[in-house]
Motif scaffolding. Structure first.
Motif, PDB file in Angstrom:
ATOM      1  N   MET A   1      -8.397 -10.069 -19.467  1.00  0.00           N
ATOM      2  CA  MET A   1      -9.736 -10.508 -19.110  1.00  0.00           C
ATOM      3  C   MET A   1     -10.711  -9.355 -19.283  1.00  0.00           C
ATOM      4  N   LYS A   2     -11.841  -9.608 -19.959  1.00  0.00           N
ATOM      5  CA  LYS A   2     -12.782  -8.540 -20.279  1.00  0.00           C
ATOM      6  C   LYS A   2     -13.401  -7.928 -19.016  1.00  0.00           C
ATOM      7  N   ASP A   3     -13.512  -8.705 -17.951  1.00  0.00           N
ATOM      8  CA  ASP A   3     -14.121  -8.203 -16.721  1.00  0.00           C
ATOM      9  C   ASP A   3     -13.092  -7.648 -15.745  1.00  0.00           C
ATOM     10  N   ARG A   4     -11.891  -7.387 -16.225  1.00  0.00           N
ATOM     11  CA  ARG A   4     -10.805  -6.968 -15.342  1.00  0.00           C
ATOM     12  C   ARG A   4     -11.169  -5.710 -14.574  1.00  0.00           C
ATOM     13  N   ILE A   5     -10.868  -5.715 -13.281  1.00  0.00           N
ATOM     14  CA  ILE A   5     -11.170  -4.592 -12.403  1.00  0.00           C
ATOM     15  C   ILE A   5      -9.856  -3.979 -11.938  1.00  0.00           C
ATOM     16  N   LEU A   6      -9.712  -2.680 -12.166  1.00  0.00           N
ATOM     17  CA  LEU A   6      -8.465  -1.992 -11.871  1.00  0.00           C
ATOM     18  C   LEU A   6      -8.090  -2.104 -10.388  1.00  0.00           C
ATOM     19  N   ALA A   7      -9.079  -2.045  -9.504  1.00  0.00           N
ATOM     20  CA  ALA A   7      -8.815  -2.081  -8.062  1.00  0.00           C
ATOM     21  C   ALA A   7      -8.072  -3.342  -7.659  1.00  0.00           C
ATOM     22  N   ILE A   8      -8.377  -4.457  -8.309  1.00  0.00           N
ATOM     23  CA  ILE A   8      -7.708  -5.722  -7.973  1.00  0.00           C
ATOM     24  C   ILE A   8      -6.234  -5.648  -8.338  1.00  0.00           C
ATOM     25  N   ASP A   9      -5.924  -5.101  -9.509  1.00  0.00           N
ATOM     26  CA  ASP A   9      -4.529  -4.985  -9.927  1.00  0.00           C
ATOM     27  C   ASP A   9      -3.748  -4.055  -8.994  1.00  0.00           C
ATOM     28  N   ILE A  10      -4.376  -2.945  -8.603  1.00  0.00           N
ATOM     29  CA  ILE A  10      -3.710  -2.007  -7.695  1.00  0.00           C
ATOM     30  C   ILE A  10      -3.506  -2.638  -6.328  1.00  0.00           C
ATOM     31  N   PHE A  11      -4.516  -3.323  -5.825  1.00  0.00           N
ATOM     32  CA  PHE A  11      -4.418  -3.977  -4.518  1.00  0.00           C
ATOM     33  C   PHE A  11      -3.302  -5.021  -4.512  1.00  0.00           C
ATOM     34  N   ARG A  12      -3.227  -5.819  -5.577  1.00  0.00           N
ATOM     35  CA  ARG A  12      -2.174  -6.842  -5.680  1.00  0.00           C
ATOM     36  C   ARG A  12      -0.794  -6.187  -5.710  1.00  0.00           C
ATOM     37  N   GLY A  13      -0.673  -5.112  -6.484  1.00  0.00           N
ATOM     38  CA  GLY A  13       0.608  -4.421  -6.572  1.00  0.00           C
ATOM     39  C   GLY A  13       1.022  -3.789  -5.258  1.00  0.00           C
ATOM     40  N   MET A  14       0.074  -3.153  -4.566  1.00  0.00           N
ATOM     41  CA  MET A  14       0.373  -2.568  -3.262  1.00  0.00           C
ATOM     42  C   MET A  14       0.862  -3.642  -2.296  1.00  0.00           C
ATOM     43  N   THR A  15       0.237  -4.799  -2.351  1.00  0.00           N
ATOM     44  CA  THR A  15       0.606  -5.890  -1.447  1.00  0.00           C
ATOM     45  C   THR A  15       2.015  -6.383  -1.716  1.00  0.00           C
ATOM     46  N   ILE A  16       2.360  -6.579  -2.987  1.00  0.00           N
ATOM     47  CA  ILE A  16       3.693  -7.089  -3.290  1.00  0.00           C
ATOM     48  C   ILE A  16       4.757  -6.053  -2.977  1.00  0.00           C
ATOM     49  N   VAL A  17       4.454  -4.768  -3.167  1.00  0.00           N
ATOM     50  CA  VAL A  17       5.398  -3.704  -2.815  1.00  0.00           C
ATOM     51  C   VAL A  17       5.650  -3.692  -1.310  1.00  0.00           C
ATOM     52  N   LEU A  18       4.588  -3.862  -0.534  1.00  0.00           N
ATOM     53  CA  LEU A  18       4.741  -3.906   0.926  1.00  0.00           C
ATOM     54  C   LEU A  18       5.504  -5.146   1.366  1.00  0.00           C
ATOM     55  N   MET A  19       5.289  -6.269   0.661  1.00  0.00           N
ATOM     56  CA  MET A  19       6.033  -7.491   0.981  1.00  0.00           C
ATOM     57  C   MET A  19       7.529  -7.270   0.815  1.00  0.00           C
ATOM     58  N   ILE A  20       7.901  -6.613  -0.272  1.00  0.00           N
ATOM     59  CA  ILE A  20       9.319  -6.340  -0.526  1.00  0.00           C
ATOM     60  C   ILE A  20       9.864  -5.365   0.515  1.00  0.00           C
ATOM     61  N   LEU A  21       9.079  -4.344   0.839  1.00  0.00           N
ATOM     62  CA  LEU A  21       9.526  -3.332   1.794  1.00  0.00           C
ATOM     63  C   LEU A  21       9.813  -3.933   3.166  1.00  0.00           C
ATOM     64  N   VAL A  22       8.896  -4.737   3.696  1.00  0.00           N
ATOM     65  CA  VAL A  22       9.077  -5.272   5.049  1.00  0.00           C
ATOM     66  C   VAL A  22      10.131  -6.368   5.094  1.00  0.00           C
ATOM     67  N   ASN A  23      10.452  -6.948   3.923  1.00  0.00           N
ATOM     68  CA  ASN A  23      11.454  -8.016   3.880  1.00  0.00           C
ATOM     69  C   ASN A  23      12.877  -7.507   3.675  1.00  0.00           C
ATOM     70  N   THR A  24      13.044  -6.228   3.329  1.00  0.00           N
ATOM     71  CA  THR A  24      14.393  -5.732   3.015  1.00  0.00           C
ATOM     72  C   THR A  24      14.718  -4.423   3.727  1.00  0.00           C
ATOM     73  N   PRO A  25      14.728  -4.429   5.059  1.00  0.00           N
ATOM     74  CA  PRO A  25      15.183  -3.215   5.758  1.00  0.00           C
ATOM     75  C   PRO A  25      16.696  -3.096   5.657  1.00  0.00           C
ATOM     76  N   GLY A  26      17.215  -1.927   5.992  1.00  0.00           N
ATOM     77  CA  GLY A  26      18.670  -1.766   5.989  1.00  0.00           C
ATOM     78  C   GLY A  26      19.316  -2.666   7.026  1.00  0.00           C
ATOM     79  N   THR A  27      18.693  -2.751   8.197  1.00  0.00           N
ATOM     80  CA  THR A  27      19.163  -3.641   9.251  1.00  0.00           C
ATOM     81  C   THR A  27      17.979  -4.066  10.093  1.00  0.00           C
ATOM     82  N   TRP A  28      17.933  -5.341  10.435  1.00  0.00           N
ATOM     83  CA  TRP A  28      16.840  -5.850  11.262  1.00  0.00           C
ATOM     84  C   TRP A  28      16.958  -5.356  12.707  1.00  0.00           C
ATOM     85  N   SER A  29      18.093  -4.828  13.063  1.00  0.00           N
ATOM     86  CA  SER A  29      18.292  -4.333  14.432  1.00  0.00           C
ATOM     87  C   SER A  29      17.578  -3.012  14.687  1.00  0.00           C
TER      88      SER A  29
END
Length: 361
Positions: A1-29
């Protein structure tokens, strides 16, 4: 997209990385408190992750559909993408590593993260291409206020409704009534039916941010900071009568999380698109295939939890034999395991991006 804004891509990536991190701890205990959801009312940093993703879905809708016409072809594309997301979510809810690769039907969870993304994307997209920003504000206000009144004024089976986790909580009651045993918990689902209504506004608020970024306004970062601060203030004031709650996706929760999303995105935008400071490339790579990374991480996590190694699972064996060490706490070990998982998917994201592989759902 010609109007693509880098901040949006970084924000989306940070969010998905955090989603994976909080969903996969070594143990929930053993998990550090910030990486756990609030028990009921209130919120933690982890509670910001999913609404951040719905918010950025809305922001992305502006760039993807800014010039789209309201015709059958556009509606068809929106509907197909929504159904794909819902289908992937239902697959995750049914998936088990045993013949015939699904759970017993009574145990299959119908609601879920991808299902909610699919539904929210559908309605937010349809509303965006049919209404101007003023009408979208009206729709957002109606949905948030209407949900508040519905949750606090409508009795359940003749009993005054409550916002606590109880049978006379209207959203919880409806989930059990409609989905029965197909919920995340026996008494409610955090991605339930009624709470999906205000979650649409999480995406609509992202649309307003997208319109600001697409506009010719100067000092966009300042505007986003101001908008974020205003939403935070209103949301925390609303918290006094309609508590901030992720499981119920309360209206105050919508405003507070959108407030934080604007603040974080404004900071990233200022650094990357205004000051031209290069950082966060790995998040840009992750954001390019966000849904695929989330889906794969969920599937592989389930598989590793089901493969037996002695008296534990493959996941448990790896955690106990590699990450659990006498000189560090179990919480740190659990976090290190999650960071290792994140590193793997960031590497995968890098390989896909450099290979020009972009899998669109």
């Amino acid at each position: 997209m010609k109007d693509r804004i880098l901040a949006i891509d970084i924000f989306r990536g940070m969010t998905i990385v955090l989603m994976i991190l909080v969903n996969t701890p070594g143990t929930w205990s053993n998990v550090y408190a910030p990486f756990l959801h609030a028990k009921w009312h209130g919120y933690t940093p982890t509670d910001l992750v999913f609404p951040f993703f719905l918010f950025i879905v809305g922001t992305s809708i502006v760039f993807a559909y800014q010039n789209k016409k309201t015709n059958a072809g556009t509606y068809k594309k929106i509907a197909i993408r929504s159904l794909k997301l819902i289908g992937l979510g239902l697959f995750l809810g049914a998936f088990m590593l045993s013949f015939p690769f699904i759970k017993d039907f009574s145990e299959i969870r119908f609601p879920g993260v991808l299902q909610r993304i699919g539904v929210v994307f559908f309605f937010a997209s349809i509303l965006f291409i049919n209404l101007d920003w003023k009408k979208l504000i009206g729709v957002s206000a109606i949905l948030l206020i209407g949900y508040w009144l519905l949750m606090t004024l409508v009795p359940v089976n003749g009993i005054e409704s409550t916002l606590d986790r109880a049978p006379n909580n209207f959203a919880n009651w409806l989930d059990v009534k409609v989905f029965g045993t197909h919920n995340y918990k026996p008494d409610y689902d955090p991605e339930g039916l009624l709470s999906t209504i205000p979650s649409i506004v999480s995406s609509l608020l992202g649309i307003f941010t997208g319109l600001i970024l697409l506009s010719k306004q100067k000092k966009k970062a300042t505007i986003l900071f101001g908008l974020g601060g205003s939403l935070l203030l209103i949301g925390h004031l609303w918290d006094f009568v309609f508590p901030i709650n992720k499981a119920l996706w309360t209206s105050s929760f919508v405003l507070v999380t959108a407030g934080w999303a604007n603040v974080v995105l404004a900071l990233i935008y200022y650094l990357t698109d205004v000051k031209k400071i290069e950082f966060g490339s790995i998040f840009k790579y992750a954001g390019a295939n966000a849904i695929v990374l989330y889906f794969l991480s969920s599937c592989i996590s389930k598989v590793m939890g089901l493969i037996k190694v002695g008296e534990t699972s493959l996941h448990g064996w790896l955690f106990q034999n590699i990450y659990v060490q006498e000189f560090i706490s179990l919480e740190t070990s659990s976090l290190l395991y999650g960071l290792s998982v994140v590193a793997f998917y960031c590497l995968l994201a890098y390989v896909l991006y450099k290979g020009n592989v972009f899998i669109k759902v």
